[in-house]
Design a protein around this motif. Structure first.
Motif, PDB file in Angstrom:
ATOM      1  N   ALA A 120       0.848  -1.192   0.000  1.00 48.78           N
ATOM      2  CA  ALA A 120       0.000   0.000   0.000  1.00 48.78           C
ATOM      3  C   ALA A 120       0.885   1.244   0.000  1.00 48.78           C
ATOM      4  O   ALA A 120       1.730   1.419   0.869  1.00 48.78           O
ATOM      5  CB  ALA A 120      -0.932   0.009   1.215  1.00 48.78           C
ATOM      6  N   CYS A 135       1.561   5.348   0.169  1.00 48.14           N
ATOM      7  CA  CYS A 135       1.049   6.550   0.828  1.00 48.14           C
ATOM      8  C   CYS A 135       1.888   7.749   0.401  1.00 48.14           C
ATOM      9  O   CYS A 135       3.111   7.732   0.515  1.00 48.14           O
ATOM     10  CB  CYS A 135       1.151   6.416   2.345  1.00 48.14           C
ATOM     11  SG  CYS A 135       0.343   4.981   3.011  1.00 48.14           S
ATOM     12  N   ASP A 178      -4.453   8.185   6.851  1.00 44.03           N
ATOM     13  CA  ASP A 178      -4.317   7.457   5.591  1.00 44.03           C
ATOM     14  C   ASP A 178      -3.144   6.487   5.661  1.00 44.03           C
ATOM     15  O   ASP A 178      -3.243   5.335   5.215  1.00 44.03           O
ATOM     16  CB  ASP A 178      -4.133   8.443   4.430  1.00 44.03           C
ATOM     17  CG  ASP A 178      -4.074   7.755   3.082  1.00 44.03           C
ATOM     18  OD1 ASP A 178      -4.981   6.944   2.785  1.00 44.03           O
ATOM     19  OD2 ASP A 178      -3.119   8.014   2.322  1.00 44.03           O
ATOM     20  N   ARG A 238      -3.706   2.518   5.382  1.00 46.33           N
ATOM     21  CA  ARG A 238      -3.080   1.795   4.276  1.00 46.33           C
ATOM     22  C   ARG A 238      -2.086   0.741   4.796  1.00 46.33           C
ATOM     23  O   ARG A 238      -1.948  -0.315   4.193  1.00 46.33           O
ATOM     24  CB  ARG A 238      -2.426   2.764   3.299  1.00 46.33           C
ATOM     25  CG  ARG A 238      -3.471   3.444   2.433  1.00 46.33           C
ATOM     26  CD  ARG A 238      -2.865   4.422   1.442  1.00 46.33           C
ATOM     27  NE  ARG A 238      -3.857   4.777   0.455  1.00 46.33           N
ATOM     28  CZ  ARG A 238      -3.954   4.241  -0.758  1.00 46.33           C
ATOM     29  NH1 ARG A 238      -3.103   3.319  -1.139  1.00 46.33           N
ATOM     30  NH2 ARG A 238      -4.897   4.622  -1.589  1.00 46.33           N
ATOM     31  N   LYS A 279      -4.204  -2.122   5.576  1.00 44.72           N
ATOM     32  CA  LYS A 279      -4.627  -2.815   4.347  1.00 44.72           C
ATOM     33  C   LYS A 279      -3.504  -3.710   3.815  1.00 44.72           C
ATOM     34  O   LYS A 279      -3.749  -4.837   3.391  1.00 44.72           O
ATOM     35  CB  LYS A 279      -5.041  -1.817   3.266  1.00 44.72           C
ATOM     36  CG  LYS A 279      -6.293  -1.046   3.580  1.00 44.72           C
ATOM     37  CD  LYS A 279      -7.509  -1.892   3.430  1.00 44.72           C
ATOM     38  CE  LYS A 279      -8.754  -1.027   3.538  1.00 44.72           C
ATOM     39  NZ  LYS A 279      -9.967  -1.808   3.499  1.00 44.72           N
TER      40      LYS A 279
END
Length: 167
Positions: free
Chosen positions: A97, A99, A116, A120, A123
């Motif tokens: 992920a 960022c 965020d 992430r 995730k």
């Protein structure tokens, strides 16, 4: 009083390893032992263990804001959270992920959305692949970094990650 505080356990987030089956206090805590960060900065991509504590090379001595306008001269950098998983054959890259951050090293200012980054990372740990925001050059840098870090892990990595980083 000092003796009382020494024996007192704080009710805080524990980071536990998967080396044993943990069933006591802190069971179910976040396990960060299989996640790392790769920094993409310009034409360079590298593993930076400081990413887990917001102390990567690009983040050190930077004062972050959630307001993008506070960093008008910032350069785009990425932290890519990489989760490593394991099968009987061995470890492989299981989740990714990316960022975004803006970094102005000269002004010591930066922009990122911490929520965020945390979401992430979660995730990636749950084996999602979120690299749609990277351009082709950044995807190539990431792919090359993963391959160079450990070619055998890359060979065992699933098609979802390989397809997401294909050019």
């Amino acid at each position: 009083m000092e003796e009382q505080q020494k024996g007192k356990k704080l009710n805080a987030l524990n980071i536990v390893s998967t080396k044993y089956n943990h069933r006591g206090f802190g069971a179910g805590s976040i396990d960060l032992s299989n996640v790392s960060g790769i920094i993409i900065d310009g034409d360079e991509a590298y593993v930076d263990e400081g990413t887990l504590h917001a102390k990567s090379k690009v983040e050190r001595r930077i004062r972050f804001s959630a307001n993008k306008e506070d960093v008008p001269n910032g350069r785009k950098c990425w932290i890519v959270w990489v989760a490593v998983d394991r099968t009987e054959e061995g470890p492989f890259y299981g989740g990714l992920a990316a960022c975004e951050m803006l970094i102005d090293s000269e002004a010591r200012r930066g922009w990122k959305i911490l929520a965020d980054h945390v979401n992430r990372m979660d995730k990636a740990m749950k084996r999602h692949v979120l690299v749609e925001n990277l351009n082709e050059a950044e995807k190539k840098l990431l792919r090359d970094c993963l391959i160079n870090h450990n070619p055998e892990w890359w060979e065992r990595t699933g098609s979802e990650i390989k397809d997401a980083l294909a050019i």
